[in-house]
Write an enzyme that holds these catalytic residues in place. Structure first.
Site, PDB file in Angstrom:
ATOM      1  N   ARG A  65      52.004 -66.020  21.817  1.00 29.66           N
ATOM      2  CA  ARG A  65      51.795 -67.351  22.385  1.00 29.66           C
ATOM      3  C   ARG A  65      52.932 -67.791  23.297  1.00 29.66           C
ATOM      4  O   ARG A  65      52.698 -68.489  24.296  1.00 29.66           O
ATOM      5  CB  ARG A  65      51.579 -68.369  21.260  1.00 29.66           C
ATOM      6  CG  ARG A  65      50.135 -68.405  20.781  1.00 29.66           C
ATOM      7  CD  ARG A  65      49.956 -69.285  19.579  1.00 29.66           C
ATOM      8  NE  ARG A  65      50.039 -68.523  18.341  1.00 29.66           N
ATOM      9  CZ  ARG A  65      49.694 -69.004  17.159  1.00 29.66           C
ATOM     10  NH1 ARG A  65      49.259 -70.244  17.044  1.00 29.66           N
ATOM     11  NH2 ARG A  65      49.780 -68.248  16.084  1.00 29.66           N
ATOM     12  N   SER A  68      52.668 -58.936  23.244  1.00 36.79           N
ATOM     13  CA  SER A  68      51.752 -58.591  22.171  1.00 36.79           C
ATOM     14  C   SER A  68      50.305 -58.610  22.675  1.00 36.79           C
ATOM     15  O   SER A  68      49.975 -59.373  23.589  1.00 36.79           O
ATOM     16  CB  SER A  68      51.912 -59.616  21.043  1.00 36.79           C
ATOM     17  OG  SER A  68      51.700 -59.040  19.791  1.00 36.79           O
ATOM     18  N   TYR A 101      40.648 -56.750  10.613  1.00 34.05           N
ATOM     19  CA  TYR A 101      39.649 -55.982  11.327  1.00 34.05           C
ATOM     20  C   TYR A 101      39.380 -54.678  10.566  1.00 34.05           C
ATOM     21  O   TYR A 101      39.896 -54.469   9.480  1.00 34.05           O
ATOM     22  CB  TYR A 101      40.081 -55.789  12.779  1.00 34.05           C
ATOM     23  CG  TYR A 101      40.189 -57.121  13.500  1.00 34.05           C
ATOM     24  CD1 TYR A 101      39.098 -57.994  13.544  1.00 34.05           C
ATOM     25  CD2 TYR A 101      41.375 -57.541  14.087  1.00 34.05           C
ATOM     26  CE1 TYR A 101      39.185 -59.231  14.164  1.00 34.05           C
ATOM     27  CE2 TYR A 101      41.478 -58.778  14.710  1.00 34.05           C
ATOM     28  CZ  TYR A 101      40.372 -59.622  14.740  1.00 34.05           C
ATOM     29  OH  TYR A 101      40.465 -60.855  15.342  1.00 34.05           O
TER      30      TYR A 101
END
Length: 358
Positions: free
Chosen positions: A325, A23, A183
């Site tokens: 992560r 990602s 965003y």
């Protein structure tokens, strides 16, 4: 049982060797938008580590579109040279390089997360932010965003178009439009951020207009035979915000417009969101969009092990599994998952001895 995680997936002319996607993850390590050896090693390591598709972090289409002054950018032809070195290396490792094009909107001009994320003043190398409406993200922000004019909107569309040309020149093989996480594009989508009264605000059709106009501009520069992704926040997790029903409706339109994959994340629009964070908590978003819109989806969010990812694919909840992560914790996520699932894959010859048990 044959591993679904390590099965091939063809999207247009590109064949992914597995369903593992790295990602986009901001590194906040660029200077004036330029990639450097940190980005080469960071992204290259994940290609060596066995992932099928590596998507570069949110890469700003303009200087004012950066989240922080240290974000990667692609607003200049001069940025291409180092990016091309990165894509070339990824391709040599039998992985596919992708790029996420982004504009941070009202969430721009901030410090990196390890400096207690806050808005930067001009004296601190900050800048005036832009948004659909002059509504600040941070309640104590003394410098609210500027409500965008039609001229501002047209410039953003042109910036995405120009960035797409550069991305193709830099040899990326997958392009993702960032329309999530609060965003700029997501700010237009969400009623919590957008109170415009012109053709870019109000109704669902008006709020999705900017995304569709950016998409049409991007398609003029992106080859028809290369995959096009859009990352969305499937839900704002806040009353009155963007929701899963609108996401399904949008996904159907995106499919009609030629988008190949909807990358399904969530949240990020407002501070008062209430996200029910549990393992795989966003997978139902990917599943519903896949089944109701009939489009490939990517699942992301607290998917941390091989068997969990396999289950997502076997249940046909998504077509790709994105790791963020977990891939920071384990750059060799593809190799290690293959070892765990006993999948027969080709390892880098330099790492072949790791297949043998001690």
């Amino acid at each position: 049982m044959t591993s679904k995680l390590f099965s091939l997936l063809q999207i247009k002319s590109i064949i992914l060797k597995n369903r593992i996607v790295i990602s986009p993850m901001c590194q906040y390590s660029a200077h004036n938008g330029f990639a450097n050896d940190w980005h080469l090693v960071h992204l290259g390591a994940r290609a060596i580590g066995g992932a099928g598709l590596i998507i570069q972090e949110a890469t700003a289409v303009s200087p004012e579109g950066r989240i922080t002054p240290e974000d990667l950018g692609i607003w200049s032809d001069e940025h291409i040279e180092k990016l091309k070195q990165i894509t070339s290396f990824i391709l040599t490792e039998n992985a596919i390089p992708g790029i996420q094009l982004a504009h941070a909107g009202r969430k721009a001009s901030t410090s990196p997360p390890w400096q207690e994320r806050r808005m930067l003043t001009e004296a601190e190398n900050g800048w005036q932010t832009l948004a659909p409406s002059a509504i600040p993200y941070y309640d104590n922000n003394p410098h609210p965003p500027k409500e965008m004019t039609r001229e501002d909107i047209q410039k953003v569309i042109q910036d995405f178009k120009d960035a797409t040309r550069r991305a193709h020149e830099a040899c990326y093989k997958v392009l993702e439009i960032h329309a999530a996480h609060g965003y700029l594009i997501h700010q237009f989508l969400s009623p919590l951020c957008n109170n415009r009264t012109d053709e870019y605000g109000g109704s669902f059709e008006n709020r999705i207009r900017l995304l569709l106009e950016i998409l049409e501009a991007v398609k003029t520069e992106w080859p028809n035979d290369l995959p096009l992704f859009v990352r969305i926040s499937g839900a704002d997790w806040a009353p009155g915000g963007w929701d899963i029903d609108e996401s399904v409706k949008l996904a159907k339109i995106l499919k009609e417009k030629g988008v190949d994959v909807v990358d399904c994340s969530s949240g990020g629009a407002v501070h008062h969101q209430k996200i029910p964070v549990t393992p795989g908590y966003q997978v139902p978003i990917a599943e519903r969009i896949k089944k109701e819109a009939g489009i490939h989806t990517g699942a992301v969010g607290l998917i941390t092990n091989a068997h969990q990812a396999e289950e997502v694919l076997y249940k046909e909840q998504a077509d790709l599994v994105f790791f963020a992560r977990e891939s920071l914790r384990d750059p060799n996520i593809g190799l290690n998952f293959a070892h765990e699932l006993k999948a027969d894959i080709i390892w880098p010859k330099q790492y072949e001895r790791a297949q043998l048990e001690d």
